[in-house]
Write a protein that holds these residues in place. Structure first.
Motif, PDB file in Angstrom:
ATOM      1  N   VAL A 168       0.834  -1.201   0.000  1.00 27.61           N
ATOM      2  CA  VAL A 168       0.000   0.000   0.000  1.00 27.61           C
ATOM      3  C   VAL A 168       0.871   1.254   0.000  1.00 27.61           C
ATOM      4  CG1 VAL A 168      -1.600   1.356   1.403  1.00 27.61           C
ATOM      5  CG2 VAL A 168      -2.004  -1.067   1.056  1.00 27.61           C
ATOM      6  N   PHE A 169       1.948   1.233   0.783  1.00 32.28           N
ATOM      7  CA  PHE A 169       2.819   2.396   0.858  1.00 32.28           C
ATOM      8  C   PHE A 169       3.900   2.377  -0.215  1.00 32.28           C
ATOM      9  CE2 PHE A 169       1.358   2.106   5.382  1.00 32.28           C
ATOM     10  CZ  PHE A 169       0.490   3.175   5.290  1.00 32.28           C
ATOM     11  N   ARG A 170       3.821   1.379  -1.109  1.00 32.00           N
ATOM     12  CA  ARG A 170       4.669   1.270  -2.292  1.00 32.00           C
ATOM     13  C   ARG A 170       6.156   1.213  -1.970  1.00 32.00           C
ATOM     14  NH1 ARG A 170       0.110   0.179  -3.456  1.00 32.00           N
ATOM     15  NH2 ARG A 170      -1.179   1.290  -4.896  1.00 32.00           N
ATOM     16  N   GLU A 171       6.513   0.458  -0.955  1.00 34.65           N
ATOM     17  CA  GLU A 171       7.923   0.262  -0.640  1.00 34.65           C
ATOM     18  C   GLU A 171       8.492  -0.773  -1.592  1.00 34.65           C
ATOM     19  OE1 GLU A 171       8.446  -0.696   3.468  1.00 34.65           O
ATOM     20  OE2 GLU A 171       7.085   0.876   4.106  1.00 34.65           O
ATOM     21  N   GLY A 206      -9.219  -2.073  -7.813  1.00 34.12           N
ATOM     22  CA  GLY A 206     -10.255  -1.666  -8.754  1.00 34.12           C
ATOM     23  C   GLY A 206     -11.646  -1.610  -8.165  1.00 34.12           C
ATOM     24  N   GLY A 207     -11.843  -2.159  -6.994  1.00 30.21           N
ATOM     25  CA  GLY A 207     -13.171  -2.143  -6.382  1.00 30.21           C
ATOM     26  C   GLY A 207     -13.649  -0.739  -6.056  1.00 30.21           C
ATOM     27  N   ALA A 208     -12.730   0.120  -5.580  1.00 29.15           N
ATOM     28  CA  ALA A 208     -13.109   1.495  -5.241  1.00 29.15           C
ATOM     29  C   ALA A 208     -13.497   2.272  -6.492  1.00 29.15           C
ATOM     30  CB  ALA A 208     -11.960   2.182  -4.509  1.00 29.15           C
ATOM     31  N   ALA A 209     -12.726   2.091  -7.552  1.00 28.54           N
ATOM     32  CA  ALA A 209     -13.045   2.783  -8.806  1.00 28.54           C
ATOM     33  C   ALA A 209     -14.405   2.321  -9.337  1.00 28.54           C
ATOM     34  CB  ALA A 209     -11.949   2.528  -9.839  1.00 28.54           C
ATOM     35  N   TYR A 210     -14.665   1.023  -9.242  1.00 29.69           N
ATOM     36  CA  TYR A 210     -15.956   0.488  -9.698  1.00 29.69           C
ATOM     37  C   TYR A 210     -17.098   1.094  -8.883  1.00 29.69           C
ATOM     38  CZ  TYR A 210     -19.878  -2.655 -10.266  1.00 29.69           C
ATOM     39  OH  TYR A 210     -21.135  -3.161 -10.474  1.00 29.69           O
ATOM     40  N   LEU A 211     -16.949   1.129  -7.553  1.00 28.01           N
ATOM     41  CA  LEU A 211     -18.006   1.680  -6.699  1.00 28.01           C
ATOM     42  C   LEU A 211     -18.212   3.171  -6.968  1.00 28.01           C
ATOM     43  CD1 LEU A 211     -17.267  -0.186  -3.359  1.00 28.01           C
ATOM     44  CD2 LEU A 211     -19.286  -0.447  -4.810  1.00 28.01           C
ATOM     45  N   THR A 212     -17.120   3.879  -7.256  1.00 25.14           N
ATOM     46  CA  THR A 212     -17.235   5.306  -7.559  1.00 25.14           C
ATOM     47  C   THR A 212     -18.008   5.518  -8.857  1.00 25.14           C
ATOM     48  OG1 THR A 212     -15.172   5.767  -6.386  1.00 25.14           O
ATOM     49  CG2 THR A 212     -15.945   7.440  -7.923  1.00 25.14           C
ATOM     50  N   ARG A 213     -17.733   4.696  -9.864  1.00 28.52           N
ATOM     51  CA  ARG A 213     -18.484   4.803 -11.130  1.00 28.52           C
ATOM     52  C   ARG A 213     -19.948   4.424 -10.932  1.00 28.52           C
ATOM     53  NH1 ARG A 213     -13.870   2.288 -12.996  1.00 28.52           N
ATOM     54  NH2 ARG A 213     -14.937   0.288 -13.132  1.00 28.52           N
ATOM     55  N   TRP A 214     -20.205   3.400 -10.110  1.00 24.90           N
ATOM     56  CA  TRP A 214     -21.555   2.883  -9.930  1.00 24.90           C
ATOM     57  C   TRP A 214     -22.404   3.779  -9.021  1.00 24.90           C
ATOM     58  CZ3 TRP A 214     -23.274  -0.998  -5.894  1.00 24.90           C
ATOM     59  CH2 TRP A 214     -24.582  -1.444  -6.139  1.00 24.90           C
ATOM     60  N   ARG A 215     -21.836   4.177  -7.853  1.00 25.68           N
ATOM     61  CA  ARG A 215     -22.621   4.898  -6.847  1.00 25.68           C
ATOM     62  C   ARG A 215     -22.224   6.364  -6.696  1.00 25.68           C
ATOM     63  NH1 ARG A 215     -27.058   3.143  -5.613  1.00 25.68           N
ATOM     64  NH2 ARG A 215     -26.949   4.087  -3.576  1.00 25.68           N
ATOM     65  N   GLY A 216     -21.150   6.793  -7.368  1.00 29.27           N
ATOM     66  CA  GLY A 216     -20.669   8.166  -7.209  1.00 29.27           C
ATOM     67  C   GLY A 216     -19.717   8.257  -6.023  1.00 29.27           C
ATOM     68  N   GLU A 217     -19.200   9.448  -5.814  1.00 29.78           N
ATOM     69  CA  GLU A 217     -18.196   9.641  -4.762  1.00 29.78           C
ATOM     70  C   GLU A 217     -18.765   9.484  -3.355  1.00 29.78           C
ATOM     71  OE1 GLU A 217     -16.061  13.277  -5.360  1.00 29.78           O
ATOM     72  OE2 GLU A 217     -15.183  12.593  -7.245  1.00 29.78           O
ATOM     73  N   GLN A 218     -20.064   9.456  -3.210  1.00 33.48           N
ATOM     74  CA  GLN A 218     -20.683   9.331  -1.889  1.00 33.48           C
ATOM     75  C   GLN A 218     -20.778   7.892  -1.390  1.00 33.48           C
ATOM     76  OE1 GLN A 218     -21.464  12.039  -0.010  1.00 33.48           O
ATOM     77  NE2 GLN A 218     -20.459  13.134  -1.668  1.00 33.48           N
ATOM     78  N   TRP A 219     -20.314   6.903  -2.173  1.00 37.22           N
ATOM     79  CA  TRP A 219     -20.468   5.508  -1.768  1.00 37.22           C
ATOM     80  C   TRP A 219     -19.797   5.218  -0.439  1.00 37.22           C
ATOM     81  CZ3 TRP A 219     -16.396   2.264  -0.885  1.00 37.22           C
ATOM     82  CH2 TRP A 219     -15.167   2.586  -1.471  1.00 37.22           C
ATOM     83  N   ILE A 232      -8.411  -8.216   3.015  1.00 37.43           N
ATOM     84  CA  ILE A 232      -9.084  -8.630   1.782  1.00 37.43           C
ATOM     85  C   ILE A 232      -9.934  -7.494   1.221  1.00 37.43           C
ATOM     86  CG2 ILE A 232     -10.889 -10.140   0.863  1.00 37.43           C
ATOM     87  CD1 ILE A 232      -9.703 -12.382   2.592  1.00 37.43           C
ATOM     88  N   ALA A 233     -10.707  -6.829   2.077  1.00 42.39           N
ATOM     89  CA  ALA A 233     -11.543  -5.715   1.607  1.00 42.39           C
ATOM     90  C   ALA A 233     -10.672  -4.578   1.066  1.00 42.39           C
ATOM     91  CB  ALA A 233     -12.440  -5.212   2.737  1.00 42.39           C
ATOM     92  N   SER A 234      -9.574  -4.277   1.739  1.00 46.41           N
ATOM     93  CA  SER A 234      -8.668  -3.233   1.263  1.00 46.41           C
ATOM     94  C   SER A 234      -8.075  -3.598  -0.086  1.00 46.41           C
ATOM     95  CB  SER A 234      -7.532  -3.005   2.273  1.00 46.41           C
ATOM     96  OG  SER A 234      -8.030  -2.489   3.478  1.00 46.41           O
ATOM     97  N   ARG A 270     -10.471   4.547   5.922  1.00 51.28           N
ATOM     98  CA  ARG A 270      -9.336   4.379   5.016  1.00 51.28           C
ATOM     99  C   ARG A 270      -9.669   4.873   3.613  1.00 51.28           C
ATOM    100  NH1 ARG A 270      -5.858  -1.029   3.762  1.00 51.28           N
ATOM    101  NH2 ARG A 270      -3.996   0.122   3.212  1.00 51.28           N
ATOM    102  N   VAL A 271     -10.866   4.598   3.160  1.00 52.77           N
ATOM    103  CA  VAL A 271     -11.308   5.059   1.836  1.00 52.77           C
ATOM    104  C   VAL A 271     -11.284   6.585   1.780  1.00 52.77           C
ATOM    105  CG1 VAL A 271     -13.363   5.274   0.368  1.00 52.77           C
ATOM    106  CG2 VAL A 271     -12.678   3.035   1.224  1.00 52.77           C
ATOM    107  N   GLU A 272     -11.810   7.220   2.810  1.00 51.18           N
ATOM    108  CA  GLU A 272     -11.890   8.681   2.804  1.00 51.18           C
ATOM    109  C   GLU A 272     -10.527   9.334   2.979  1.00 51.18           C
ATOM    110  OE1 GLU A 272     -14.936   9.320   5.737  1.00 51.18           O
ATOM    111  OE2 GLU A 272     -16.532   8.988   4.268  1.00 51.18           O
ATOM    112  N   ILE A 273      -9.665   8.771   3.801  1.00 50.91           N
ATOM    113  CA  ILE A 273      -8.325   9.336   3.986  1.00 50.91           C
ATOM    114  C   ILE A 273      -7.504   9.228   2.702  1.00 50.91           C
ATOM    115  CG2 ILE A 273      -6.094   8.941   5.126  1.00 50.91           C
ATOM    116  CD1 ILE A 273      -7.687   8.345   7.687  1.00 50.91           C
ATOM    117  N   ASN A 274      -7.601   8.101   2.025  1.00 48.26           N
ATOM    118  CA  ASN A 274      -6.819   7.869   0.813  1.00 48.26           C
ATOM    119  C   ASN A 274      -7.524   8.342  -0.459  1.00 48.26           C
ATOM    120  OD1 ASN A 274      -4.461   6.539   1.944  1.00 48.26           O
ATOM    121  ND2 ASN A 274      -5.884   4.903   2.488  1.00 48.26           N
TER     122      ASN A 274
END
Length: 172
Positions: A29-32, A93-106, A85-87, A159-163
């Motif tokens: 996640v921190f790309r080390e 790609g799950g976050a991008a999919y949810l953003t397209r489907w439900r908008g930024e308020q998901w 697992i959820a992260s 975590r979703v909102e912070i990142n």
């Protein structure tokens, strides 16, 4: 009274086994550089932890009494595994999919899931009060796992909102 498949295994050893999973997850996640695992290795590690949770449930279902420390260890392993697992699903790609489907308020909609799971966990956990006349037929150890799921959902929301995983990417 003690779990058959983990009999004699110290509680600390069970929980300490989560360190490699968390290390590789957060390093990625921190790309080390240098800490990446192949997707197959990562999936194999997650499957191993998942089987541990399954064994906890199997053993708990066959026990009349469960040690408190075993329940805490099982709940911790379950919650960490669910969180990772959820992260990973959201990162991959799950976050991008949810953003397209439900908008930024998901991400705000996760509060409904969190509150519902918390309420269900509370109902299951109050089932063991002596003053309660009619009891649910669910195993009593399910309550902490439902509450742990609610806490993981809430942690994921933070975590979703912070990142900013719920934001539409302008790099496309």
């Amino acid at each position: 009274m003690s779990m058959r498949f983990l009999q004699g295994v110290p509680l600390l050893a069970i929980v300490a086994n989560l360190i490699p999973l968390l290390h590789f997850h957060f390093a990625k996640v921190f790309r080390e550089r240098g800490y990446e695992l192949s997707e197959g290795s990562y999936a194999l590690m997650a499957a191993g932890y998942f089987s541990l949770v399954v064994f906890f449930f199997i053993d708990f279902a066959h026990e009349e009494k469960i040690r408190y420390s075993d329940l805490i260890a099982a709940t911790a392993v379950y919650a960490v595994l669910l969180f990772v697992i959820a992260s990973e699903i959201l990162i991959r790609g799950g976050a991008a999919y949810l953003t397209r489907w439900r908008g930024e308020q998901w991400s705000k909609e996760l509060d409904y899931v969190y509150l519902t799971l918390g309420a269900i966990g509370l109902v299951i956990s109050t089932n063991r009060l002596e003053i309660v006349d009619q009891r649910l037929t669910l195993p009593e150890f399910i309550g902490p796992f439902v509450l742990a799921t609610a806490l993981v959902v809430r942690t994921i929301k933070t975590r979703v909102e912070i990142n900013n995983w719920n934001r539409i990417s302008t790099a496309e």
